[in-house]
Design a protein around this motif. Structure first.
Motif, PDB file in Angstrom:
ATOM      1  N   GLU A  87      78.275  16.281   5.630  1.00 32.74           N
ATOM      2  CA  GLU A  87      78.045  16.351   7.200  1.00 32.74           C
ATOM      3  C   GLU A  87      76.871  15.927   7.162  1.00 32.74           C
ATOM      4  O   GLU A  87      76.213  16.924   7.349  1.00 32.74           O
ATOM      5  N   LYS A  88      76.245  14.725   8.230  1.00 33.78           N
ATOM      6  CA  LYS A  88      74.856  14.423   8.840  1.00 33.78           C
ATOM      7  C   LYS A  88      75.009  16.059   9.741  1.00 33.78           C
ATOM      8  O   LYS A  88      76.277  15.748  10.165  1.00 33.78           O
ATOM      9  N   ILE A  89      73.611  16.804  10.052  1.00 22.85           N
ATOM     10  CA  ILE A  89      73.800  17.059  10.393  1.00 22.85           C
ATOM     11  C   ILE A  89      72.131  17.476  11.543  1.00 22.85           C
ATOM     12  O   ILE A  89      71.013  16.704  11.101  1.00 22.85           O
ATOM     13  N   GLU A  90      72.450  17.559  12.746  1.00 16.91           N
ATOM     14  CA  GLU A  90      70.613  18.111  13.580  1.00 16.91           C
ATOM     15  C   GLU A  90      69.185  18.645  12.809  1.00 16.91           C
ATOM     16  O   GLU A  90      69.571  19.816  11.591  1.00 16.91           O
ATOM     17  N   PRO A  91      68.708  18.126  12.484  1.00 11.34           N
ATOM     18  CA  PRO A  91      67.209  18.998  11.364  1.00 11.34           C
ATOM     19  C   PRO A  91      67.052  20.294  11.984  1.00 11.34           C
ATOM     20  O   PRO A  91      67.359  20.398  12.973  1.00 11.34           O
ATOM     21  N   MET A  92      66.571  21.184  10.597  1.00 15.98           N
ATOM     22  CA  MET A  92      67.010  22.838  11.558  1.00 15.98           C
ATOM     23  C   MET A  92      65.098  22.893  11.706  1.00 15.98           C
ATOM     24  O   MET A  92      64.940  22.072  11.840  1.00 15.98           O
ATOM     25  N   GLU A  93      65.540  23.695  12.490  1.00 11.79           N
ATOM     26  CA  GLU A  93      64.072  24.137  12.785  1.00 11.79           C
ATOM     27  C   GLU A  93      62.528  24.298  12.608  1.00 11.79           C
ATOM     28  O   GLU A  93      61.619  23.636  12.843  1.00 11.79           O
ATOM     29  N   THR A  94      62.610  24.306  11.287  1.00 10.12           N
ATOM     30  CA  THR A  94      61.338  24.220  10.325  1.00 10.12           C
ATOM     31  C   THR A  94      62.397  23.399   8.574  1.00 10.12           C
ATOM     32  O   THR A  94      63.752  24.391   7.867  1.00 10.12           O
ATOM     33  N   PRO A  95      61.510  22.835   7.589  1.00  9.47           N
ATOM     34  CA  PRO A  95      62.293  22.023   6.672  1.00  9.47           C
ATOM     35  C   PRO A  95      61.804  23.208   5.505  1.00  9.47           C
ATOM     36  O   PRO A  95      61.624  23.249   4.576  1.00  9.47           O
ATOM     37  N   TYR A  96      61.158  24.575   6.468  1.00 10.77           N
ATOM     38  CA  TYR A  96      60.570  25.616   4.788  1.00 10.77           C
ATOM     39  C   TYR A  96      61.081  26.953   4.403  1.00 10.77           C
ATOM     40  O   TYR A  96      62.095  26.988   5.341  1.00 10.77           O
ATOM     41  N   VAL A  97      61.522  26.581   3.583  1.00 13.78           N
ATOM     42  CA  VAL A  97      62.203  28.296   3.275  1.00 13.78           C
ATOM     43  C   VAL A  97      60.887  29.078   2.324  1.00 13.78           C
ATOM     44  O   VAL A  97      59.802  28.300   1.604  1.00 13.78           O
ATOM     45  N   TYR A  98      60.513  30.704   2.313  1.00  2.73           N
ATOM     46  CA  TYR A  98      59.397  31.082   1.987  1.00  2.73           C
ATOM     47  C   TYR A  98      59.551  32.205   1.260  1.00  2.73           C
ATOM     48  O   TYR A  98      60.360  32.458   0.719  1.00  2.73           O
TER      49      TYR A  98
END
Length: 101
Positions: A87-98
């Motif tokens: 399913e398509k979702i809203e973009p996450m607040e940040t695309p990053y994983v640390y």
């Protein structure tokens, strides 16, 4: 054979089949300038319904497939998520994983 759920953005590559895409995030080890693409290859007949950079939630089952290394031409195993639901979702607040050492 493990069922998992992933969230990320769609990344398609010339090295994937028409039914494959990467469920992606950007990996940061130091700062945003060193961000690199990471993710898991997902396989679905619905791939054509999603564009690069669409954010998706994917539920599926892992399997081992075969891939050809584009640099060497050698074939080897790769882990693939066989999609059951997407399913398509809203973009996450940040695309990053640390990640840090």
């Amino acid at each position: 054979g493990q069922e998992i759920v992933l969230e990320g953005f769609v990344y398609k590559s010339e090295f994937f089949t028409e039914n494959e895409f990467l469920v992606s995030r950007m990996l940061v080890t130091c700062c945003a300038a060193d961000a690199t693409l990471i993710g898991m290859v997902a396989e679905s007949a619905m791939t054509k319904n999603f564009a690069d950079n669409d954010w998706v939630r994917v539920k599926g089952v892992t399997k081992i497939g075969v891939t050809k290394n584009p640099m060497t031409g050698e074939e080897g195993p790769k882990l693939i998520l066989q999609v059951k639901e997407i399913e398509k979702i809203e973009p996450m607040e940040t695309p990053y994983v640390y990640f840090s050492y």
